[in-house]
Design an enzyme around this catalytic site. Structure first.
Site: not given
Ligand code: ITT
Length: 199
Positions: A10, A66, A141-143, A162, A167-168
């Site tokens: 990502n 994660d 993602g969930y943004d 952000k 959380h990050r």
């Molecule tokens: P990795 O390869 O680093 O695992 P990923 O996108 O699969 O990348 P995760 O499994 O850690 O990431 O994330 C779980 C889900 O949560 C994934 O669909 C992300 O898009 C979403 N997510 C994580 N952090 C987010 C953020 O800061 N804002 C919006 N969505 C987030």
């Protein structure tokens, strides 16, 4: 040049990590990799295992992350399955599951793991916010549906802010403070060893 790497599939995550760590004078390089994620209901376990795999791939100091979105009224769903749920039902599906619900509180958790083969450390960042009534703003993602505490805007509407409140961001601040101390200690040790008289 930095020898710290971030491995992830990502690039949006990397961009946030790059910006946040730059504030602490830490440079981090990116390697795009979808690392195998073990199925578990523990983010900690998934992140630790992912970090072991990442180190095997890169053989350099590395961080992985994660994340999980835990929605209170859904008893913590999607949690460790957030990635799969995003790809399948997405934000529209989550909003549907919550339609008519007054309790929209949700916890966003980031588990960041560092290893250099010598030491492995875990850093956790959490924010309790709410799921908006409808998707709003850009981001990834969930943004567009997550509103962090103390804000009335989704992550998707916050832009670079952000990277200060997510959380990050919390996990990265703890990491950066530890990492800078760790690096200085290592450098000092190297210096002391070099200056030791050989008998
Ligand atoms: P990795 O390869 O680093 O695992 P990923 O996108 O699969 O990348 P995760 O499994 O850690 O990431 O994330 C779980 C889900 O949560 C994934 O669909 C992300 O898009 C979403 N997510 C994580 N952090 C987010 C953020 O800061 N804002 C919006 N969505 C987030």
């Amino acid at each position: 040049m930095s020898d710290l790497y971030f491995l992830s599939s990502n690039i949006d995550k990397y961009e946030e990590i790059r910006v946040a760590l730059k504030r602490h004078d830490i440079l981090v390089r990116f390697r795009k990799r979808r690392l195998q994620e073990l199925q578990s209901d523990s983010l900690n376990y998934i992140a630790l295992e992912k970090c072991k795999i990442a180190f095997k791939v890169i053989s350099k100091p590395v961080i992985v992350e994660d994340d999980g979105l835990f929605i209170h009224v859904l008893k913590g769903f999607p949690g460790p399955y957030s990635s799969y749920i995003f790809k399948t039902i997405g934000n529209t599906g989550i909003l549907k599951l919550l339609s008519g619900s007054n309790d929209r509180s949700a916890l966003f958790t980031s588990v960041l793991v560092y290893t250099d083969g010598e030491i492995t450390k875990r850093f956790v960042g959490k924010v309790i916010g709410t799921i908006s009534l409808k998707a709003n703003g850009k981001g990834w993602g969930y943004d567009p549906i997550f509103v962090p505490p103390g804000q009335n805007k989704t992550f998707g509407l916050l832009g670079e802010k952000k990277t200060l409140v997510s959380h990050r961001a919390h996990a990265l601040t703890s990491f950066a403070m530890w990492y800078n101390r760790y690096k200085s200690r290592k450098q000092l040790l190297k210096l002391v060893r070099r200056q030791k008289p050989r008998i």
